[in-house]
Design an enzyme around this catalytic site. Structure first.
Site, PDB file in Angstrom:
ATOM      1  N   GLU A 120      39.854 -37.075  -6.170  1.00  0.00           N
ATOM      2  CA  GLU A 120      39.087 -35.954  -6.737  1.00  0.00           C
ATOM      3  C   GLU A 120      38.080 -36.395  -7.796  1.00  0.00           C
ATOM      4  O   GLU A 120      37.184 -35.648  -8.146  1.00  0.00           O
ATOM      5  CB  GLU A 120      40.001 -34.883  -7.365  1.00  0.00           C
ATOM      6  CG  GLU A 120      41.004 -34.249  -6.439  1.00  0.00           C
ATOM      7  CD  GLU A 120      41.848 -33.203  -7.143  1.00  0.00           C
ATOM      8  OE1 GLU A 120      41.620 -32.935  -8.343  1.00  0.00           O
ATOM      9  OE2 GLU A 120      42.748 -32.640  -6.493  1.00  0.00           O
ATOM     10  N   GLU A 134      36.124 -37.018  -4.470  1.00  0.00           N
ATOM     11  CA  GLU A 134      36.170 -36.688  -3.045  1.00  0.00           C
ATOM     12  C   GLU A 134      37.360 -35.803  -2.716  1.00  0.00           C
ATOM     13  O   GLU A 134      38.323 -35.735  -3.460  1.00  0.00           O
ATOM     14  CB  GLU A 134      36.202 -37.953  -2.178  1.00  0.00           C
ATOM     15  CG  GLU A 134      37.080 -39.090  -2.687  1.00  0.00           C
ATOM     16  CD  GLU A 134      38.546 -38.777  -2.785  1.00  0.00           C
ATOM     17  OE1 GLU A 134      39.073 -38.097  -1.874  1.00  0.00           O
ATOM     18  OE2 GLU A 134      39.187 -39.205  -3.761  1.00  0.00           O
TER      19      GLU A 134
END
Length: 358
Positions: A318, A175
């Protein structure tokens, strides 16, 4: 749309107990003391339960990086400005972020999805699935509508379906969204009853004063919205994020397709909590990659009954911790496929003690 989610949830089946028992039996025949490979053995058994096969391999693995903005950034809850979200999306697409580097090492592709970035974005490699231009400020009202939360979940599901159709059989959650640790802490507190003082962490590196302010913002958001904890969609819509909803769909979609889903850090684990609350059987398909340094992550994993494989004091997100855990997934698979049994190697196995020694 709610009917689609109900149908999706009903399609998620329990893990295959027969395959898990067969995997345990095979592990006990390998040239080692029983259980001596610890979490690798537990992982191998879990993978068997997920796929229904004793021996597994996951050559096509994909990191789904969901990107979205958060209106709550207006409250000053992040050390970084909101414009960093689209800037980092371009970094992902150029292959320059940490997740890109670590994914290359692990042989995984990285897909970046704009599910709610508050900017116009164009790039040949960007997957455009924008539900809206960022959420509203949850400290003043609902972050999004119920229909938008549902749409974001089903977007994640459709992305999994597309990937499975081209051969992907393992997913990693990732994300990007400035402000998303604030939304994640609010979701965690709403679902678990854990206070914001315990769920709110420093995120991008807040000092003590701004951390206290962030705690206050989460408290105000919960008081303003009063999410119905018996209704996961209500909680997600009121104090969640579009990328969190999208990841919830990735997790549910992976479970429905009997694919393992490697959960990254704090934000991804909150999405896993939402998925579990929607579909309890989905928890069986989750692999916890690591314990984040973000406050609240340990309690969150305990709530889900997941044991992290790595402890590296990471807090980047991430999908970075998720791709590092792929090396351990590969190791568990290779143990099952390549290690000799006592019989094949001609090695004496542990025997039962003689009757007189019992």
């Amino acid at each position: 749309m709610e009917q689609s989610i109900v149908e999706l949830v009903s399609s998620i089946k329990p893990l295959d107990k027969v395959a898990m028992a067969a995997a345990e039996e095979h592990l006990n025949r390998l040239t080692k003391p029983p259980g001596s490979l610890g979490k690798l053995e537990a992982l191998a058994v879990k993978l068997a339960g997920i796929t229904g096969k004793v021996a597994n391999a996951f050559p096509q693995r994909t990191v789904m990086v969901m990107a979205a903005d958060h209106g709550v950034c207006e409250e000053g809850v992040s050390a970084f400005p909101a414009e960093v979200t689209p800037q980092m999306v371009h970094n992902f697409l150029a292959g320059g972020a940490a997740v890109n580097v670590l994914a290359r090492q692990a042989g995984a592709e990285v897909l970046c999805i704009d599910i709610g970035v508050n900017a116009e974005m164009t790039h040949p490699a960007l997957i455009q699935r924008k539900v809206r231009y960022g959420t509203a400020n949850m400290a003043k009202g609902a972050a999004m509508s119920r229909e938008e939360a549902e749409e974001a979940i089903l977007t994640g599901v459709s992305l999994v379906e597309e990937a499975v159709s081209r051969g992907v059989n393992l997913f990693v959650t990732g994300e990007m969204g400035i402000g998303n640790t604030t939304a994640s802490a609010a979701l965690m507190s709403a679902f678990t009853g854990i206070s914001p003082q315990e769920s709110v962490g420093r995120g991008t590196g807040l000092n003590d004063e701004r951390l206290r302010h962030k705690v206050d913002v989460v408290k105000r958001a919960l008081e303003k919205n009063r999410p119905n904890t018996a209704d996961p969609l209500d909680v997600l819509a009121k104090v969640g994020g579009l990328e969190i909803a999208g990841l919830t769909g990735i997790i549910l979609g992976a479970a429905a397709n009997r694919c393992p889903v490697v959960i990254d850090g704090f934000i991804s684990t909150v999405a896993a909590l939402v998925a579990r609350n929607l579909a309890p059987e989905a928890a069986g398909y989750m692999i916890a990659s690591h314990l984040s340094h973000e406050q609240g992550h340990r309690s969150l994993l305990q709530e889900l009954g997941l044991a992290p494989m790595l402890h590296l004091d990471m807090r980047l997100g991430e999908g970075t911790g998720g791709v590092l855990a792929l090396h351990l997934v590969d190791a568990a698979c290779r143990i099952m496929a390549e290690m000799a049994t006592f019989e094949s190697a001609g090695v004496s196995s542990a025997s039962e003690p003689k009757e007189e020694n019992r």
